[in-house]
Design a protein around this motif. Structure first.
Motif, PDB file in Angstrom:
ATOM      1  N   HIS A   8       0.660  -1.604   0.056  1.00  0.00           N
ATOM      2  CA  HIS A   8       0.415  -0.255  -0.040  1.00  0.00           C
ATOM      3  C   HIS A   8       1.168   1.638  -0.450  1.00  0.00           C
ATOM      4  O   HIS A   8       1.731   1.012   0.330  1.00  0.00           O
ATOM      5  N   ALA A   9       0.585   2.300  -0.743  1.00  0.00           N
ATOM      6  CA  ALA A   9       0.922   3.734  -1.048  1.00  0.00           C
ATOM      7  C   ALA A   9       0.566   4.972  -0.474  1.00  0.00           C
ATOM      8  O   ALA A   9      -1.206   4.675  -1.562  1.00  0.00           O
ATOM      9  N   TYR A  10       0.657   5.617  -0.372  1.00  0.00           N
ATOM     10  CA  TYR A  10      -0.689   7.210  -0.403  1.00  0.00           C
ATOM     11  C   TYR A  10       0.452   8.225  -1.458  1.00  0.00           C
ATOM     12  O   TYR A  10       1.866   8.771  -1.167  1.00  0.00           O
ATOM     13  N   ARG A  11      -0.018   8.098  -2.580  1.00  0.00           N
ATOM     14  CA  ARG A  11       0.593   8.701  -3.407  1.00  0.00           C
ATOM     15  C   ARG A  11       2.357   8.339  -3.903  1.00  0.00           C
ATOM     16  O   ARG A  11       1.930   6.732  -4.111  1.00  0.00           O
ATOM     17  N   ARG A  12       2.743   8.611  -3.555  1.00  0.00           N
ATOM     18  CA  ARG A  12       4.067   7.878  -4.061  1.00  0.00           C
ATOM     19  C   ARG A  12       4.972   7.831  -3.280  1.00  0.00           C
ATOM     20  O   ARG A  12       5.960   7.393  -3.053  1.00  0.00           O
ATOM     21  N   ARG A  13       4.750   7.909  -1.733  1.00  0.00           N
ATOM     22  CA  ARG A  13       5.315   6.882  -0.869  1.00  0.00           C
ATOM     23  C   ARG A  13       4.648   5.698   0.131  1.00  0.00           C
ATOM     24  O   ARG A  13       3.129   5.654   0.121  1.00  0.00           O
ATOM     25  N   LYS A  14       5.633   5.015  -0.323  1.00  0.00           N
ATOM     26  CA  LYS A  14       5.686   3.723   0.385  1.00  0.00           C
ATOM     27  C   LYS A  14       5.380   3.717   1.872  1.00  0.00           C
ATOM     28  O   LYS A  14       6.185   3.825   1.865  1.00  0.00           O
ATOM     29  N   VAL A  15       4.199   2.661   1.939  1.00  0.00           N
ATOM     30  CA  VAL A  15       3.836   2.357   3.564  1.00  0.00           C
ATOM     31  C   VAL A  15       4.321   1.196   4.077  1.00  0.00           C
ATOM     32  O   VAL A  15       5.081   0.962   4.410  1.00  0.00           O
ATOM     33  N   LEU A  16       3.730  -0.045   2.697  1.00  0.00           N
ATOM     34  CA  LEU A  16       3.459  -1.215   2.978  1.00  0.00           C
ATOM     35  C   LEU A  16       4.135  -1.878   1.867  1.00  0.00           C
ATOM     36  O   LEU A  16       3.388  -1.618   0.607  1.00  0.00           O
ATOM     37  N   GLY A  36       4.400   6.687  11.846  1.00  0.00           N
ATOM     38  CA  GLY A  36       4.775   6.325  10.146  1.00  0.00           C
ATOM     39  C   GLY A  36       4.579   5.334  10.202  1.00  0.00           C
ATOM     40  O   GLY A  36       5.270   5.427   9.146  1.00  0.00           O
ATOM     41  N   ALA A  37       5.358   4.237  10.627  1.00  0.00           N
ATOM     42  CA  ALA A  37       5.638   2.987   9.906  1.00  0.00           C
ATOM     43  C   ALA A  37       4.816   2.275   9.381  1.00  0.00           C
ATOM     44  O   ALA A  37       4.779   1.034   8.312  1.00  0.00           O
ATOM     45  N   GLY A  38       3.518   2.466   9.596  1.00  0.00           N
ATOM     46  CA  GLY A  38       2.151   1.925   8.911  1.00  0.00           C
ATOM     47  C   GLY A  38       1.428   0.630   9.507  1.00  0.00           C
ATOM     48  O   GLY A  38       0.384   0.188   8.772  1.00  0.00           O
ATOM     49  N   LYS A  39       2.301   1.051  10.383  1.00  0.00           N
ATOM     50  CA  LYS A  39       1.147   0.102  11.356  1.00  0.00           C
ATOM     51  C   LYS A  39      -0.574   0.408  11.364  1.00  0.00           C
ATOM     52  O   LYS A  39      -1.855  -0.597  11.036  1.00  0.00           O
ATOM     53  N   THR A  40      -1.300   1.243  11.577  1.00  0.00           N
ATOM     54  CA  THR A  40      -2.419   1.806  11.528  1.00  0.00           C
ATOM     55  C   THR A  40      -3.332   1.785  10.008  1.00  0.00           C
ATOM     56  O   THR A  40      -4.166   0.924  10.266  1.00  0.00           O
ATOM     57  N   THR A  41      -2.306   1.846   8.980  1.00  0.00           N
ATOM     58  CA  THR A  41      -2.414   0.882   7.768  1.00  0.00           C
ATOM     59  C   THR A  41      -2.542  -0.113   7.627  1.00  0.00           C
ATOM     60  O   THR A  41      -4.139  -0.878   7.372  1.00  0.00           O
ATOM     61  N   LEU A  42      -1.907  -1.047   8.299  1.00  0.00           N
ATOM     62  CA  LEU A  42      -2.348  -2.534   8.137  1.00  0.00           C
ATOM     63  C   LEU A  42      -3.043  -2.846   8.495  1.00  0.00           C
ATOM     64  O   LEU A  42      -4.249  -3.827   8.242  1.00  0.00           O
ATOM     65  N   HIS A 189       8.897  -2.216   9.808  1.00  0.00           N
ATOM     66  CA  HIS A 189      10.353  -1.483   9.412  1.00  0.00           C
ATOM     67  C   HIS A 189       9.727  -1.269   8.069  1.00  0.00           C
ATOM     68  O   HIS A 189       9.879  -2.753   7.517  1.00  0.00           O
ATOM     69  N   ASP A 190      10.433  -0.338   7.913  1.00  0.00           N
ATOM     70  CA  ASP A 190      10.525   0.368   5.985  1.00  0.00           C
ATOM     71  C   ASP A 190       9.420  -0.491   5.259  1.00  0.00           C
ATOM     72  O   ASP A 190       9.723  -1.161   4.116  1.00  0.00           O
ATOM     73  N   GLY A 191       7.754  -0.906   5.426  1.00  0.00           N
ATOM     74  CA  GLY A 191       6.829  -1.388   4.669  1.00  0.00           C
ATOM     75  C   GLY A 191       7.443  -3.516   4.961  1.00  0.00           C
ATOM     76  O   GLY A 191       6.379  -4.047   4.076  1.00  0.00           O
TER      77      GLY A 191
END
Length: 202
Positions: A8-16, A36-42, A189-191
């Motif tokens: 998953h990414a938000y525009r050009r920022r890769k999160v996962l 900001g590591a992407g925990k909530t997105t996951l 870490h790092d997606g």
């Protein structure tokens, strides 16, 4: 719950960048990572609130989702929240919800409006609502917010009760509290999720 190849990414920022995870019955699992590591997105993807760009999530039973910010109606009492969710889940009674309330020390607040509750007590209600339909998997985003020490201990008592009943509890946090209580601990870490640490018995 099986999770494979989640990106998953938000525009050009890769999160996962390729998450694989299996949540097994009767386990307490932790995922930690910096803000900001992407925990909530996951968690949102696991709960179906957000669609991944790639990958899939497969559920083998019901789940409960407890977001970081309680989603409550400040005008309703604790008991009215329970009645509303009882109807939504088509539950025959509230016995399990009341057992959860007893473990968390929430029952005495039944007549209080949500808007008058402290942050920790709101979180207790949030957790009770996520659990009241007795899901096989419980997804928790920063569940300790606002808890005093007594409530923190009660939370882990409840987690052990759920594990003993064959449920899986996933705790996501930016800090690794009481990792010895967990069966698995993953670091985001790092997606990607690093390999879990050796399982321990709480």
């Amino acid at each position: 719950m099986e999770v494979r190849g989640i990106h998953h990414a938000y525009r050009r920022r890769k999160v996962l960048g390729g998450i694989d995870l299996e949540l097994r019955a009767g386990t307490l699992v932790g995922v930690v990572g910096e803000n900001g590591a992407g925990k909530t997105t996951l968690l949102k993807i696991l709960a179906g609130e957000l669609a991944p760009d790639r990958g899939w999530v497969r559920h083998h039973g019901g789940f409960g989702y407890c977001p970081q910010q309680p989603v409550l109606n400040d005008a309703l009492t604790v008991r009215q929240h329970l009645d509303f969710f009882q109807n939504a889940f088509a539950l025959p009674d509230l016995r399990w919800a009341e057992e959860v309330m007893d473990v968390l020390g929430l029952r005495e607040y039944g007549g209080e409006r949500a808007g008058n509750l402290s942050g920790g007590t709101r979180q207790k209600l949030n957790l009770t609502l996520a659990l009241m339909h007795d899901p096989q998997v419980l997804l928790l985003d920063e569940p300790y917010q606002g808890f005093d020490w007594d409530t923190y201990q009660r939370f882990w008592d409840l987690a052990v009760l759920l594990r003993t009943a064959g449920r899986c509890v996933l705790v996501v946090s930016h800090l690794a509290y009481d990792t010895e209580r967990l069966d698995e601990l993953h670091r985001l870490h790092d997606g990607v999720l690093q390999q879990p640490t050796a399982a321990v018995t709480a």
